[in-house]
Design a protein around this motif. Sequence first.
Motif, PDB file in Angstrom:
ATOM      1  N   ARG A   4       0.855  -1.185   0.000  1.00 58.00           N
ATOM      2  CA  ARG A   4       0.000   0.000   0.000  1.00 58.00           C
ATOM      3  C   ARG A   4       0.895   1.240   0.000  1.00 58.00           C
ATOM      4  N   HIS A   6       0.876   5.317   0.060  1.00 59.21           N
ATOM      5  CA  HIS A   6       0.052   6.509   0.319  1.00 59.21           C
ATOM      6  C   HIS A   6       0.409   7.593  -0.687  1.00 59.21           C
ATOM      7  N   LYS A   8       0.384  10.745  -0.433  1.00 55.45           N
ATOM      8  CA  LYS A   8       1.146  11.893   0.074  1.00 55.45           C
ATOM      9  C   LYS A   8       2.652  11.619   0.087  1.00 55.45           C
ATOM     10  N   ILE A   9       3.017  10.363   0.072  1.00 50.08           N
ATOM     11  CA  ILE A   9       4.435   9.997   0.124  1.00 50.08           C
ATOM     12  C   ILE A   9       4.922   9.495  -1.230  1.00 50.08           C
ATOM     13  N   TYR A  10       4.147   8.612  -1.856  1.00 51.07           N
ATOM     14  CA  TYR A  10       4.526   8.020  -3.140  1.00 51.07           C
ATOM     15  C   TYR A  10       3.704   8.681  -4.244  1.00 51.07           C
ATOM     16  N   TYR A  36      -4.698   5.483  -1.184  1.00 51.32           N
ATOM     17  CA  TYR A  36      -3.609   4.527  -1.379  1.00 51.32           C
ATOM     18  C   TYR A  36      -3.655   3.951  -2.782  1.00 51.32           C
ATOM     19  N   ASN A  58      11.107  -0.271  -2.980  1.00 52.45           N
ATOM     20  CA  ASN A  58      12.287   0.604  -3.017  1.00 52.45           C
ATOM     21  C   ASN A  58      12.312   1.430  -4.295  1.00 52.45           C
ATOM     22  N   LEU A  61       9.770   4.233  -4.021  1.00 50.79           N
ATOM     23  CA  LEU A  61      10.202   5.274  -3.087  1.00 50.79           C
ATOM     24  C   LEU A  61      11.316   6.117  -3.700  1.00 50.79           C
TER      25      LEU A  61
END
Lengths: 71, 237
Positions: A4, A6, A8-10, A36, A58, A61
Amino acid sequence: MTLRFHKKIYSRAAVKSAVETYGAVATVAMHVEGEYAVVDVEAGSQEDTAEVAGELGNWALGQSIVLRGEG
Amino acid sequence: MPVSKAAAASSKRSSAQGGPGTVSVHKSLYPNEVLFGTAFAFLDRCYVHLDVEGTDRISIELLPRPGSTWTQADLAGEFKNELVNQALRFRLAKQTEKVRTMIVGRAIGEAIPAEVSTNQSFESRLPDLPPEVARLLAEEEDGLDFLDDPLGIAVPWEEKYSKKPAESPTAEAAQVVAQPVEIPAAVAGVKIPAKKTPAKKAAPGKATAKATAKTTAKTAPAKPAAGTKRRSAAGES
């Protein structure tokens, strides 16, 4: 194995890039659930599935950080 | 323990639900730039997964790669240390941003060659010259054309030092040849004998025979006739 990510991050583009890259070595499917991006990974064995899932995470990210300009 | 330190300690606590490889951080203490910089540094070491925890927190899950010697506890500890390092870097970058921008801007500006204006005076273009020299150079430069030759440096030597203006090079050569040479009187009466040409060398065989015949004829003393002596000798006996 389900991952999953999110929003806001990915970034969505980073997750798509990771799915396309590792779709060549495993069965990868992506769909959106609220905030998500959900990715299902299935390789031959459990160890391979865990390894592919980890590398896919990875990759997503790293791409997200690069696209933000912070990497 | 002061409140701020307690809050800081709690912001970096390891979540019991996430396991030993999970780190939870507060956004106010570690901004996104710090968090992402730290996570990027760990991508080659382990698997890193970030998730939103509530409204103000972010959880980071660290899993060792297959065959890696790192444990989850070690990875979490190293990640926390790197968070502090990245936070300090971020703070210093913010404090020195203005100074760095000024330094870089000045360096780039000085690297660009300054355009020289046409109205700029000669003295200002060469500030290192003494004022008298600069003034003389400026005066010369004002009225000087590249075709001018005030010192006659470009004039050929022959043109500069010849007595008669030469119309053409052939005429000048003819004049030089036609002029008679005056011979002094003391020298005029002296007869210079003609040079004897050396005798030609004849063929080796004939020449030597003739030469020897001549030389013997000349050199040999005159012998009396052979009969005279003998006659005398015979008559007496």
